[in-house]
Structure formats: C-alpha cells, structure tokens
Scaffold this active site. Sequence first.
Site, short mmCIF file in Angstrom:
data_model
loop_
_atom_site.label_atom_id
_atom_site.label_comp_id
_atom_site.label_asym_id
_atom_site.label_seq_id
_atom_site.Cartn_x
_atom_site.Cartn_y
_atom_site.Cartn_z
N HIS A 1 77.32 -5.07 30.16
CA HIS A 1 76.18 -5.81 31.02
C HIS A 1 76.74 -6.16 32.27
O HIS A 1 78.08 -6.12 32.34
CB HIS A 1 76.17 -7.32 30.17
CG HIS A 1 75.41 -7.13 28.91
ND1 HIS A 1 75.55 -8.08 27.76
CD2 HIS A 1 74.43 -6.43 28.54
CE1 HIS A 1 74.66 -7.77 26.74
NE2 HIS A 1 73.94 -6.76 27.29
N HIS B 1 84.18 -6.17 28.63
CA HIS B 1 83.97 -5.66 27.23
C HIS B 1 82.80 -4.85 27.01
O HIS B 1 81.94 -4.74 27.89
CB HIS B 1 83.53 -7.18 26.38
CG HIS B 1 82.60 -7.78 27.00
ND1 HIS B 1 82.70 -8.54 28.07
CD2 HIS B 1 81.40 -7.85 26.28
CE1 HIS B 1 81.47 -9.27 28.35
NE2 HIS B 1 80.54 -8.96 27.08
#
Length: 322
Positions: free
Chosen positions: A234, A243
Amino acid sequence: MAPQFNLHDFELERVLNDDPQTHSVTLLGRQRIASETQQDPGPQAAIVRIEKTALPKFSDGLVVKTQVIESTDIYTWLFGWLQPSDSSPDLKINAIYPATETHIRKYSKQSVHIVRETPELYESIVKPYIEAFPSSRTQWVTDILTGTSEAEKVLFRSPPSSPDGFLILPDMKWDTVTLGSLYLVALALSSEVKCLRDVKKRHLPMLKAIRRETRRIVEERFGLESTQLRLFVHYQPSYYHFHVHIVNANYLGLQNMAAGQAHLLDDIISLLEVDSSPEGVIFQRMTLTYSLGENHGLFAPMMAAQAGLEDSEAGARPTAVA
C-alpha cells in the site's frame, strides 16, 4: 500494558461507518476500566468493527428456517437462518482500545480524493509527516517482531543473520479458517524501510524472498498455487513499517486493493530491476498517484499542494498556433 477490552462492557456512542458490500459496521463507544491496581481514568474510547464471516460449507441442515419475501413467476426471494455452530462463528470482531482521535478519524466514513505526490511533495510534506509519528503508534508491530505477541501465529521467520529479514503471519483481517478470504502479511524485521518510497534496488533480495517463501508456505500449508495469490504493497500505508499484503486472488471487493493504493509486488520488483540509476531509487523519483480520505492527516496539505501542480502544468503547456 493497554487495558483489556471487554465487549460486554462496551457502550455504543455512534456508528462510524457501515458497508453493505463487506457486510461490516464500525462502531464508536466507551468502556470503563475496572482495575484494582491502577486508578480508574474514566470511560475510554473504543472502536469495534463487526463483520459477517464467510458462509460455511453447505450441508444438509445448515439452513434451519426460511421465510419467503416475495415470489414472481420462477423467481423466489427468501430470508434464511443458519444452524448455530461452535466451529463456524457468525461474526468476526476487531477492537481498538483505548482508541485515539486519530483512530476515530481513520475509521469514520469519509469521502476520498485522488492526489498526486511528486518527489518534492514527498520531501516537503509526506516525509516530515511520517517522521513525526511516535514509536508508540507501531508498538504492536514491534511486539510481533520481538515475539512478545502473536508468536504462535508466525508461519515463517528469516534467520537472525539475514540482513533483510522478515516474518509472515495471518493478518488480523482473516478468520484463519476460510481459504477463500486468506489474508497474510509479511513484515520486514528492520524498521529502516517505512513505506514504498524507501524501497531501493538493494532491497530486491528481501522482496524476492518474501515472494518465494509466501508461495512455498501457502502451497504447503493451505494447498493454494502461487497463481492464486495477490501480493501487494500500500501507498499510503495504514502504518509506517514496511509490509506486504498476501491475499487469495479470488478474494475480491476489498477497498484496500483499489488502483492507486495497492502496488503489486511483482510490479515493484520489475520496476527496481529495470531502474538503470546507480542508486536504484526509482520510487524516490516517481510521482505517485493515490486516494486520500478527508480525515487523513495528509489530506489538507496535499490537497492544498494540488493547485500548485495544476498551475505548473498549465504554464508548461505550449501556446496554440493560430
């Protein structure tokens, strides 16, 4: 330690958001801390997100009651009630407690706008915003990385000697049962990389290892092929510790997989590989376009900066020849 949340002591204040598409509702309420060892600070804000779990595998007796809503020609609409089951819960409940005003803004219903972030805007607006975050905001990530919490859920952890290590575990969004909604997350062990802007060519071994180990784990543990996975990063992320999201490719309809926010891991790897610069910092040189909710901390300064981008483009347009 944060006080423990108890749903039975939760008092509803208002609905922050409801989403018919995901069959979920997000609630804001209060819970009073009851502790013999610490002074009671009064009612504390709590955010509770309730969502319907996936339907269990159909079998005889699963539907115990029906009620006809309407019938027209060959078409019939009915309500149905399922057999209660200890192995198939009806709801999944996520709680944030105590919740801050930042949490409340994040989970409230909000309109989104598309913004463009140039490298200059990243340096002047976004980077200072990220650097201002207190470490307490990602303490829960640190607890996972150090094994203080969720150690039993970790599916893979790099050797301690690995320079770009990571671990893989189920994401809190997954019920850990329904393969159709499989959702894992890979967390970098180092806090050096905060977001996509920090990813450089020298991180390729870590990114490729995440892809490789994810495919192996999912095939061995869950029986899914590598082509049944969607791996993405993201930007902007919901928290600033690098992550990678790992989702069943057939799990569609998630808002966080929208174009402009989700960047496929394969594409990130490919862009780094074709980057011809010595430093391999293509993501520091790109203009990134993404959506921002009106309650996001970056919304006001980034929206104010968009007018300047439009003015500079207008000034760069060639004059039409009569």
